[in-house]
Design a protein around this motif. Structure first.
Motif, short mmCIF file in Angstrom:
data_model
loop_
_atom_site.label_atom_id
_atom_site.label_comp_id
_atom_site.label_asym_id
_atom_site.label_seq_id
_atom_site.Cartn_x
_atom_site.Cartn_y
_atom_site.Cartn_z
N LYS A 155 -14.66 -5.63 -7.83
CA LYS A 155 -14.30 -6.05 -6.48
C LYS A 155 -15.48 -6.58 -5.69
O LYS A 155 -15.33 -7.44 -4.82
N TYR B 104 1.59 4.64 -2.85
CA TYR B 104 0.99 5.92 -2.44
C TYR B 104 1.75 7.09 -3.01
O TYR B 104 2.89 7.35 -2.67
N GLY C 176 -9.26 -0.88 -1.55
CA GLY C 176 -8.05 -0.72 -2.36
C GLY C 176 -6.85 -1.27 -1.62
O GLY C 176 -6.99 -2.19 -0.82
N SER C 177 -5.69 -0.71 -1.88
CA SER C 177 -4.51 -1.32 -1.27
C SER C 177 -4.46 -1.06 0.23
O SER C 177 -4.19 -1.98 1.01
N MET C 178 -4.75 0.17 0.64
CA MET C 178 -4.76 0.43 2.07
C MET C 178 -5.89 -0.33 2.77
O MET C 178 -5.69 -0.96 3.81
N ASP D 61 -17.23 -1.39 -1.71
CA ASP D 61 -16.46 -0.74 -2.77
C ASP D 61 -17.40 -0.38 -3.92
O ASP D 61 -18.44 -0.99 -4.11
N ARG D 62 -16.98 0.61 -4.67
CA ARG D 62 -17.77 1.08 -5.79
C ARG D 62 -17.46 0.27 -7.05
O ARG D 62 -18.27 0.18 -7.96
N ALA E 221 0.84 -1.20 0.00
CA ALA E 221 0.00 0.00 0.00
C ALA E 221 0.88 1.25 0.00
O ALA E 221 0.66 2.17 -0.78
N GLU F 71 -13.64 11.20 -2.67
CA GLU F 71 -14.83 10.41 -2.38
C GLU F 71 -15.15 10.37 -0.89
O GLU F 71 -16.25 9.96 -0.48
N LEU G 123 -21.53 -0.64 -2.78
CA LEU G 123 -21.61 0.60 -2.03
C LEU G 123 -23.04 0.99 -1.67
O LEU G 123 -23.30 1.49 -0.58
N PRO H 230 -6.80 11.96 3.11
CA PRO H 230 -6.25 13.24 3.55
C PRO H 230 -7.24 14.38 3.34
O PRO H 230 -7.01 15.26 2.54
N THR I 175 -11.27 4.31 3.52
CA THR I 175 -10.03 4.17 2.75
C THR I 175 -10.33 4.31 1.26
O THR I 175 -9.88 3.50 0.46
N VAL I 176 -11.07 5.34 0.95
CA VAL I 176 -11.35 5.66 -0.46
C VAL I 176 -10.50 6.89 -0.83
O VAL I 176 -9.98 7.57 0.05
N PHE J 91 -8.77 7.55 6.74
CA PHE J 91 -7.41 7.47 6.21
C PHE J 91 -7.20 8.39 5.01
O PHE J 91 -6.09 8.49 4.51
N1 LIG Z 1 -1.95 3.59 -0.04
C1 LIG Z 1 -1.43 4.18 0.99
O1 LIG Z 1 -0.34 3.88 1.41
C2 LIG Z 1 -2.16 5.26 1.69
C3 LIG Z 1 -1.55 5.87 2.78
C4 LIG Z 1 -2.23 6.87 3.48
C5 LIG Z 1 -3.47 7.24 3.06
N2 LIG Z 1 -4.04 6.67 2.00
C6 LIG Z 1 -5.35 7.11 1.62
O2 LIG Z 1 -6.24 6.02 1.65
C7 LIG Z 1 -7.17 6.15 0.60
C8 LIG Z 1 -7.12 4.92 -0.25
O3 LIG Z 1 -5.82 4.75 -0.75
P1 LIG Z 1 -5.44 3.46 -1.59
O4 LIG Z 1 -4.00 3.56 -1.88
O5 LIG Z 1 -5.96 2.25 -0.93
O6 LIG Z 1 -6.25 3.73 -2.94
P2 LIG Z 1 -6.80 2.63 -3.96
O7 LIG Z 1 -7.07 3.34 -5.22
O8 LIG Z 1 -5.91 1.45 -3.95
O9 LIG Z 1 -8.17 2.19 -3.32
C9 LIG Z 1 -9.31 2.97 -3.33
C10 LIG Z 1 -10.52 2.04 -3.38
O10 LIG Z 1 -11.69 2.77 -3.11
C11 LIG Z 1 -12.68 2.39 -4.07
N3 LIG Z 1 -13.60 3.52 -4.20
C12 LIG Z 1 -13.44 4.66 -4.88
N4 LIG Z 1 -14.48 5.47 -4.70
C13 LIG Z 1 -15.32 4.83 -3.88
C14 LIG Z 1 -16.55 5.17 -3.30
N5 LIG Z 1 -17.15 6.33 -3.54
N6 LIG Z 1 -17.13 4.27 -2.51
C15 LIG Z 1 -16.54 3.08 -2.27
N7 LIG Z 1 -15.37 2.72 -2.77
C16 LIG Z 1 -14.77 3.59 -3.55
C17 LIG Z 1 -11.93 2.07 -5.32
O11 LIG Z 1 -12.68 1.19 -6.13
C18 LIG Z 1 -10.69 1.40 -4.75
O12 LIG Z 1 -10.89 0.02 -4.56
C19 LIG Z 1 -6.81 7.41 -0.14
O13 LIG Z 1 -7.59 8.47 0.33
C20 LIG Z 1 -5.40 7.64 0.22
O14 LIG Z 1 -5.08 9.00 0.20
C21 LIG Z 1 -3.41 5.66 1.32
#
Ligand SMILES: NC(=O)c1ccc[n+]([C@@H]2O[C@H](COP(=O)([O-])OP(=O)(O)OC[C@H]3O[C@@H](n4cnc5c(N)ncnc54)[C@H](O)[C@@H]3O)[C@@H](O)[C@H]2O)c1
Ligand SMILES: NC(=O)c1ccc[n+]([C@@H]2O[C@H](COP(=O)([O-])OP(=O)(O)OC[C@H]3O[C@@H](n4cnc5c(N)ncnc54)[C@H](O)[C@@H]3O)[C@@H](O)[C@H]2O)c1
Lengths: 231, 231
Positions: free
Chosen positions: B124, A104, B95-97, B119-120, A100, B160, B137, B181, B155-156, B179
């Motif tokens: 998935k 990022y 997603g990944s987080m 998830d949207r 993850a 969103e 969702l 920002p 964690t979207v 999570f």
């Molecule tokens: N990846 C990281 O290391 C990390 C670290 C800190 C913060 N974040 C924050 O966490 C959030 C997610 O990051 P990520 O890396 O997992 O992103 P990602 O793109 O891997 O995952 C996002 C997921 O959310 C889903 N999604 C999008 N819109 C949606 C909605 N309206 N309703 C439901 N699901 C929805 C997407 O289909 C996707 O599966 C972001 O806001 C990011 O800023 C991520």
DNA sequence: TATGTATCGAGAATAATATATTGATATATA
DNA sequence: TATATATCAATATATTATTCTCGATACATA
């Protein structure tokens, strides 16, 4: 503008500065060239004086009646936080949390570039995750030394974390961002930040427990909005 | 043992309690039945008085010359933090987080059980991640209401997050662990914790920058060990 | 030009947090 | 039993962080 920066800045201030940065970047996109502490405070639910003090700590000054020049503040925060010059980092432990973080993007905006990942698992070594190579663990110390990598990110299981920290320190790393729930033992001069997600969860659940005790079934009708406070 | 708990406990205290808990669980495994504040303080690099104050805040008392009963402290912290009664949570954004969090076991020890993800992305929905169903969702609000889920994890992507928060609040969720920002706007009575990883990074890089300025090439020979301080 | 006002800047006051001090208490040991 | 000591508990002090106050300043408006 004051160029004499104070030696130490408080931790709370340090954590608020990125918030201002984030908001001001938005304003910049909307081409709002000036901003007051009051504006920032209202957006983030903080006392205006607090905002002013924080900006002062970062060496940023404004002008009476005008406010601060948005671009100058953005620039000043970036400079103060060291986001201008990009630091390279190694990530150790390409598991779910590690992956993850590797993906990022926002970190790069903050001057953190993860240049490679390391893992013990042969199945992962040689592959790429989010465009970043996963290398064998035994190359860690040597590569860190040769590439002068200064930041290490630990996302291995708790029991492995200390060994990884030792390897990073041996490689000359100066700062460690630790996601494993362990207190690392490192030399005095190494900066360690522990990201204890479960400690953070602790305060959430404690507050929830209290809130529920005080008011087991809060009606969903209360609709007064406010901006959520700091973590 | 004091059963009258104070209404409010400071945030720093709340974040230290899990640290004590973690260390004391270790001691329990080594069958060490009693522990002093001095011991805890030495392990975690904290002032013994601080430790005593924190335990007092959690309603835990010890006995002079003896210390605290390890098991009683562990139990007391768990009770105080609300880890005894498990709370169910929904995670939005697989997603990944989100996936990383879904697979993290330690949360269950802390009374947080993620019961489903949303998830949207149709690709998935219907799948399972770390044994947990990913749902569409549009079922979120309704299911949260019917299952009386009290915690939502966001964690979207940042854009969103507000919409998701609104859906969670509409579903009767009382606490949100965010999570993304963004500062969420939610009704007064909702507890929000922002996990701004990049803010945390900010203080790391600022300190590193300062350390490098003060001493660009610290020799790796300095070997005095200490336990890393709090995040 | 004069007046009003929003804003910064500096410093004081307050509040929150951490550390130090002192006294009480339970155990070990002479 | 008497004494020493490690420890908790309560209180006091110190440090740090936040909020308040007020004067100075730059622009807007009459
Ligand atoms: N990846 C990281 O290391 C990390 C670290 C800190 C913060 N974040 C924050 O966490 C959030 C997610 O990051 P990520 O890396 O997992 O992103 P990602 O793109 O891997 O995952 C996002 C997921 O959310 C889903 N999604 C999008 N819109 C949606 C909605 N309206 N309703 C439901 N699901 C929805 C997407 O289909 C996707 O599966 C972001 O806001 C990011 O800023 C991520
Ligand atoms: N998953 C989460 O949501 C989460 C949240 C908070 C903290 N953490 C912490 O982050 C760490 C990693 O968690 P995870 O869920 O990603 O685990 P994971 O099992 O998915 O990943 C761990 C990775 O580290 C690798 N590894 C193990 N030992 C290693 C070593 N000595 N050197 C290099 N690589 C090694 C493994 O091969 C694996 O790829 C753990 O300490 C966990 O407590 C995880």
């Amino acid at each position: 503008m004051n160029t004499e920066l104070p030696k130490t800045v408080s931790e709370p201030t340090l954590k608020r500065l990125p918030l201002y940065h984030h908001f001001l970047k938005e304003l910049l996109q909307r081409e709002q060239e000036a901003v007051s502490c009051t504006d920032i405070g209202e957006e983030l639910n903080l006392d205006p004086t607090q905002v002013r003090k924080d900006l002062e700590a970062a060496g940023i000054s404004g002008r009476p009646r005008i406010g601060y020049a948005t671009a100058a503040v953005v620039d000043g925060i970036e400079r103060f936080l060291g986001w201008k010059k990009v630091s390279e980092a190694f990530l150790v432990g390409a598991g779910s949390m590690g992956s993850a973080l590797l993906g990022y993007r926002k970190f790069e905006e903050c001057g953190l570039k993860i240049v490679a990942a390391f893992d013990r698992d042969p199945a992962k070594v040689g592959r790429k995750i989010h465009g970043k190579h996963v290398l064998a663990l035994d190359k860690l110390t040597d590569l860190a030394q040769r590439m002068h990598v200064l930041i290490g990110i630990i996302t291995v299981p708790a029991v492995e974390a200390q060994a990884v920290a030792d390897a990073l320190v041996a490689g000359g790393v100066r700062a460690i961002w630790n996601f494993a729930p362990v207190r690392l033992r490192v030399p005095e001069h190494i900066i360690v930040h522990n990201e204890d997600l479960y400690c953070s969860l602790a305060s959430l659940s404690q507050k929830l427990g209290q809130a529920l005790e005080a008011n087991p079934a809060e009606p969903v009708t209360a609709r007064r909005l406010r901006t959520a406070t700091l973590s």
